[in-house]
Design an enzyme around this catalytic site. Structure first.
Site, PDB file in Angstrom:
ATOM      1  N   GLU A 173       0.792  -1.153   0.082  1.00  0.00           N
ATOM      2  CA  GLU A 173       0.135  -0.031   0.022  1.00  0.00           C
ATOM      3  C   GLU A 173       1.035   1.331   0.090  1.00  0.00           C
ATOM      4  O   GLU A 173       0.912   2.263   0.879  1.00  0.00           O
ATOM      5  CB  GLU A 173      -0.812   0.044   1.165  1.00  0.00           C
ATOM      6  CG  GLU A 173      -1.755  -1.184   1.091  1.00  0.00           C
ATOM      7  CD  GLU A 173      -2.794  -1.494   2.358  1.00  0.00           C
ATOM      8  OE1 GLU A 173      -2.849  -0.384   3.312  1.00  0.00           O
ATOM      9  OE2 GLU A 173      -3.601  -2.551   2.637  1.00  0.00           O
ATOM     10  N   ASN A 216       1.939  -5.153  -2.989  1.00  0.00           N
ATOM     11  CA  ASN A 216       0.519  -5.450  -2.798  1.00  0.00           C
ATOM     12  C   ASN A 216      -0.228  -4.243  -2.378  1.00  0.00           C
ATOM     13  O   ASN A 216       0.283  -3.459  -1.800  1.00  0.00           O
ATOM     14  CB  ASN A 216       0.542  -6.425  -1.476  1.00  0.00           C
ATOM     15  CG  ASN A 216      -0.889  -6.968  -1.218  1.00  0.00           C
ATOM     16  OD1 ASN A 216      -1.572  -7.808  -2.372  1.00  0.00           O
ATOM     17  ND2 ASN A 216      -1.310  -6.816  -0.162  1.00  0.00           N
ATOM     18  N   HIS A 252     -10.644  -6.042  -2.207  1.00  0.00           N
ATOM     19  CA  HIS A 252     -11.720  -5.976  -1.120  1.00  0.00           C
ATOM     20  C   HIS A 252     -12.926  -5.089  -1.697  1.00  0.00           C
ATOM     21  O   HIS A 252     -12.756  -4.210  -2.090  1.00  0.00           O
ATOM     22  CB  HIS A 252     -11.246  -4.846   0.247  1.00  0.00           C
ATOM     23  CG  HIS A 252     -10.067  -5.709   0.932  1.00  0.00           C
ATOM     24  ND1 HIS A 252     -10.126  -6.935   1.524  1.00  0.00           N
ATOM     25  CD2 HIS A 252      -8.628  -5.474   1.102  1.00  0.00           C
ATOM     26  CE1 HIS A 252      -9.097  -7.300   2.199  1.00  0.00           C
ATOM     27  NE2 HIS A 252      -8.199  -6.380   1.861  1.00  0.00           N
ATOM     28  N   GLU A 281      -6.327 -10.605  -0.863  1.00  0.00           N
ATOM     29  CA  GLU A 281      -7.117 -10.434   0.155  1.00  0.00           C
ATOM     30  C   GLU A 281      -8.535 -10.387  -0.219  1.00  0.00           C
ATOM     31  O   GLU A 281      -9.251  -9.711   0.302  1.00  0.00           O
ATOM     32  CB  GLU A 281      -6.876  -9.113   0.879  1.00  0.00           C
ATOM     33  CG  GLU A 281      -5.109  -9.057   1.302  1.00  0.00           C
ATOM     34  CD  GLU A 281      -4.808  -7.645   1.973  1.00  0.00           C
ATOM     35  OE1 GLU A 281      -5.435  -6.951   2.504  1.00  0.00           O
ATOM     36  OE2 GLU A 281      -3.561  -7.495   1.949  1.00  0.00           O
ATOM     37  N   ASP A 283     -12.406 -10.220  -0.430  1.00  0.00           N
ATOM     38  CA  ASP A 283     -13.565 -10.418   0.193  1.00  0.00           C
ATOM     39  C   ASP A 283     -14.519  -9.452  -0.543  1.00  0.00           C
ATOM     40  O   ASP A 283     -14.288  -8.469  -1.086  1.00  0.00           O
ATOM     41  CB  ASP A 283     -13.623 -10.207   1.693  1.00  0.00           C
ATOM     42  CG  ASP A 283     -12.731  -8.760   2.168  1.00  0.00           C
ATOM     43  OD1 ASP A 283     -12.727  -7.980   1.231  1.00  0.00           O
ATOM     44  OD2 ASP A 283     -12.497  -8.660   3.202  1.00  0.00           O
TER      45      ASP A 283
HETATM   46  O1  G3I Z   1      -5.433  -8.225  19.151  1.00  0.00           O
HETATM   47  C1  G3I Z   1      -5.648  -6.986  19.557  1.00  0.00           C
HETATM   48  C2  G3I Z   1      -6.570  -7.245  20.823  1.00  0.00           C
HETATM   49  O2  G3I Z   1      -5.521  -7.775  21.826  1.00  0.00           O
HETATM   50  C3  G3I Z   1      -7.221  -5.959  21.266  1.00  0.00           C
HETATM   51  O3  G3I Z   1      -8.069  -6.095  22.539  1.00  0.00           O
HETATM   52  C4  G3I Z   1      -7.980  -5.404  20.323  1.00  0.00           C
HETATM   53  C5  G3I Z   1      -8.544  -4.069  20.495  1.00  0.00           C
HETATM   54  O4  G3I Z   1      -8.630  -3.235  19.440  1.00  0.00           O
HETATM   55  O5  G3I Z   1      -7.085  -5.097  19.188  1.00  0.00           O
HETATM   56  C6  G3I Z   1      -6.582  -6.318  18.449  1.00  0.00           C
HETATM   57  O6  G3I Z   1      -5.834  -5.909  17.395  1.00  0.00           O
HETATM   58  C7  G3I Z   1      -6.431  -5.818  16.321  1.00  0.00           C
HETATM   59  C8  G3I Z   1      -6.158  -6.681  15.225  1.00  0.00           C
HETATM   60  O7  G3I Z   1      -6.852  -6.420  14.112  1.00  0.00           O
HETATM   61  C9  G3I Z   1      -6.424  -8.370  15.444  1.00  0.00           C
HETATM   62  O8  G3I Z   1      -7.825  -8.218  15.385  1.00  0.00           O
HETATM   63  C10 G3I Z   1      -6.255  -4.402  15.913  1.00  0.00           C
HETATM   64  O9  G3I Z   1      -6.853  -3.524  16.688  1.00  0.00           O
HETATM   65  C11 G3I Z   1      -6.746  -4.005  14.703  1.00  0.00           C
HETATM   66  O10 G3I Z   1      -6.286  -3.079  13.904  1.00  0.00           O
HETATM   67  C12 G3I Z   1      -6.266  -5.105  13.525  1.00  0.00           C
HETATM   68  O11 G3I Z   1      -6.917  -4.835  12.324  1.00  0.00           O
HETATM   69  C13 G3I Z   1      -6.216  -5.677  10.974  1.00  0.00           C
HETATM   70  C14 G3I Z   1      -6.005  -4.309  10.063  1.00  0.00           C
HETATM   71  O12 G3I Z   1      -5.266  -5.148   9.003  1.00  0.00           O
HETATM   72  C15 G3I Z   1      -4.960  -3.457  10.542  1.00  0.00           C
HETATM   73  O13 G3I Z   1      -4.669  -2.372   9.658  1.00  0.00           O
HETATM   74  C16 G3I Z   1      -7.215  -6.668  10.640  1.00  0.00           C
HETATM   75  O14 G3I Z   1      -7.430  -7.569  11.543  1.00  0.00           O
HETATM   76  C17 G3I Z   1      -6.604  -7.223   9.245  1.00  0.00           C
HETATM   77  O15 G3I Z   1      -7.360  -7.664   8.609  1.00  0.00           O
HETATM   78  C18 G3I Z   1      -6.277  -5.949   8.290  1.00  0.00           C
HETATM   79  O16 G3I Z   1      -5.566  -6.660   7.321  1.00  0.00           O
HETATM   80  C19 G3I Z   1      -5.200  -5.626   6.299  1.00  0.00           C
HETATM   81  C20 G3I Z   1      -4.132  -5.974   5.464  1.00  0.00           C
HETATM   82  O17 G3I Z   1      -3.021  -6.331   6.282  1.00  0.00           O
HETATM   83  C21 G3I Z   1      -3.611  -5.306   4.247  1.00  0.00           C
HETATM   84  N1  G3I Z   1      -4.905  -4.839   3.536  1.00  0.00           N
HETATM   85  C22 G3I Z   1      -5.999  -4.166   4.247  1.00  0.00           C
HETATM   86  C23 G3I Z   1      -6.499  -5.471   5.076  1.00  0.00           C
HETATM   87  C24 G3I Z   1      -7.871  -4.993   5.642  1.00  0.00           C
HETATM   88  O18 G3I Z   1      -7.584  -4.016   6.518  1.00  0.00           O
END
Ligand code: G3I
Length: 460
Positions: A173, A216, A252, A281, A283
């Site tokens: 990105e 990516n 996405h 990715e 969905d």
């Molecule tokens: O694990 C912590 C947890 O301990 C805590 O209680 C909670 C509170 O917010 O957060 C948890 O972490 C989160 C993590 O996902 C796991 O669930 C983060 O806050 C959250 O920001 C994170 O989001 C991820 C996101 O990337 C971050 O930018 C998503 O799971 C993940 O699917 C998403 O993936 C991205 C790709 O890497 C790049 N392309 C876009 C895609 C979708 O946004």
């Protein structure tokens, strides 16, 4: 929730049936327990899974995986049965593996890698250099130090997994959305300039020469200003011998950003530069037939491009999706296969695809239509699986004291308690593979706005 044309109780439909079942009784909650909202009948075997069907086409079919779900039995069994490749959803990102400078923690990522290797799955690495999920200490570095830290991060992480990762998202990105075609502001871009991307790729090649190195991004799925900018970069890299092997198209999609009409054209033009393309990715928010059609189109586009080497969906089940409310994945929250699953399997030429070996199968999904203060209309969409069907049956269970007062486009029968309706066709039982029909009903709320639950769809 899908919005559909409403058919109010006051606007009689030609196929409408008066409700004549006995008075409702209370205490039938056990009947409701465990009922899925969407269900699919039919069985999978080794030749009819996403991974095996894709392998038959020379591709991998993978999913993003979160380590903290690996203790959940249906999550793991769905993963192990259906998928041939995994991408750690968050566990290989910079904040996960190097939250403190030069102190690497690979525990969660190793858990996913170990699981995948135990099942013979391939592994995608995601991601090495990204502006997001970046620890604060990185953003605070001056240029020279940042360059050292970036190259060290790439080297340490890639060497830890050397030989185990089929493709790495080296840079993620790095371009802006919109019409500018410019690079996105980030600590790397702002302090190191455009050259940080090729430096990252050169460092990555040295760290693990066997891994395919990918750029990516999202919103690059069709031909547009952003994808044009990425295209120009890849073309330049290829011309100058900068090591790049693949481009990842995140894909996405939702109603505001649907699958572009020129998706395949865009994949092909990148492939024509001499790189592999991967759908990284995927969905697609939605439900039922429209979601299934979009998924099928994405798979068909990949298969039509010989250098499209694989597809990864961004999660196993809707309930753990980063866009959970949009139900964008192939399995619902109960791990039931959705029509989108059938469409993908069919597009991959899976054994459920109707070329003689298919098992009669169908799926059902519910959506609420118009609601009034005292009642609401529900629509159930019935979709045939990979084979044509000549009949279907499903149940609709309402919560007492709710009562179904009218139905249309189906032939209902009732259980003795009166809150479980079995619906069969009324002239709409014959469906081609993947085709849909729908029936409707009115629920008198009697104080409860609870959504009905659907049983499994049985096809004949
Ligand atoms: O694990 C912590 C947890 O301990 C805590 O209680 C909670 C509170 O917010 O957060 C948890 O972490 C989160 C993590 O996902 C796991 O669930 C983060 O806050 C959250 O920001 C994170 O989001 C991820 C996101 O990337 C971050 O930018 C998503 O799971 C993940 O699917 C998403 O993936 C991205 C790709 O890497 C790049 N392309 C876009 C895609 C979708 O946004």
């Amino acid at each position: 929730m899908v919005t559909r044309t409403s058919i109010g109780p006051a606007s009689a439909s030609p196929r409408r049936h008066s409700r004549t079942h006995p008075a409702l009784v209370f205490g039938l909650t056990a009947l409701l327990a465990g009922a899925g909202v969407t269900a699919l009948s039919g069985t999978a075997d080794a030749a009819s899974t996403l991974g095996s069907a894709a392998a038959g086409k020379g591709r991998y079919f993978g999913t993003a995986v979160a380590a903290n779900h690996l203790g959940e039995t249906p999550y793991v069994s769905t993963l192990d049965t259906e998928f041939g490749s995994v991408t750690p959803e968050n566990e290989m990102k910079w904040d996960a593996v190097e939250s403190t400078r030069n102190s690497f923690t690979f525990g969660a990522a190793d858990q996913i890698v170990g699981h995948a290797q135990g099942k013979g799955m391939k592994i995608r690495g995601h991601t090495l250099v990204w502006h997001s999920q970046l620890p604060g200490w990185v953003s605070g570095l001056a240029a020279g130090d940042l360059r050292t830290a970036m190259n060290n991060h790439i080297t340490q992480v890639m060497q830890h997994y050397k030989g185990q990762i089929h493709s790495w998202d080296v840079v993620n990105e790095a371009f802006q959305d919109g019409s500018s075609g410019a690079r996105r502001s980030s600590p790397f871009q702002d302090k190191l300039g455009n050259g940080f991307i090729e430096e990252a790729f050169r460092t990555a090649r040295a760290a693990d020469p066997a891994a395919k190195l990918c750029y990516n991004d999202y919103n690059t799925d069709g031909v547009n200003a952003k994808s044009n900018a990425v295209y120009a970069m890849v073309k330049d890299f290829k011309a100058r011998g900068v090591p790049i092997d693949c481009v990842g198209f995140q894909s996405h999609f939702n109603s505001a950003s649907p699958v572009p009409g020129d998706y395949q054209t865009n994949l092909q033009r990148f492939a024509d530069l001499g790189v592999d393309v991967q759908i990284t990715e995927l969905d697609i928010e939605g439900s039922g037939t429209s979601q299934a059609t979009s998924y099928g189109n994405v798979v068909k586009a990949c298969l039509a491009v010989s250098r499209c080497t694989g597809i990864t969906v961004w999660g196993v089940t809707d309930k753990y999706s980063w866009r959970s409310s949009g139900t964008p994945l192939l399995f619902d929250g109960n791990y039931t296969k959705k029509p989108a699953y059938d469409a993908v399997l069919t597009a991959l030429g899976g054994s459920g695809s109707g070329s003689g070996g298919g098992t009669a199968a169908c799926s059902v999904s519910y959506s609420k239509a118009t609601e009034w203060s005292d009642r609401f209309n529900g629509t159930v969409t019935v979709t045939a699986g990979g084979s044509a069907i000549s009949g279907w049956s499903t149940t609709v269970t309402v919560t007492p004291p709710q009562k179904i007062s009218a139905t249309w486009n189906g032939t209902p029968t009732w259980d003795s308690g009166g809150n479980v309706m079995t619906m069969k066709p009324n002239g709409n039982g014959t469906l081609a593979a993947g085709a849909s029909t729908s029936f409707g009903f009115t629920v008198m709320k009697n104080g409860s706005g609870a959504a009905p639950t659907l049983g499994a769809c049985t096809a004949s």
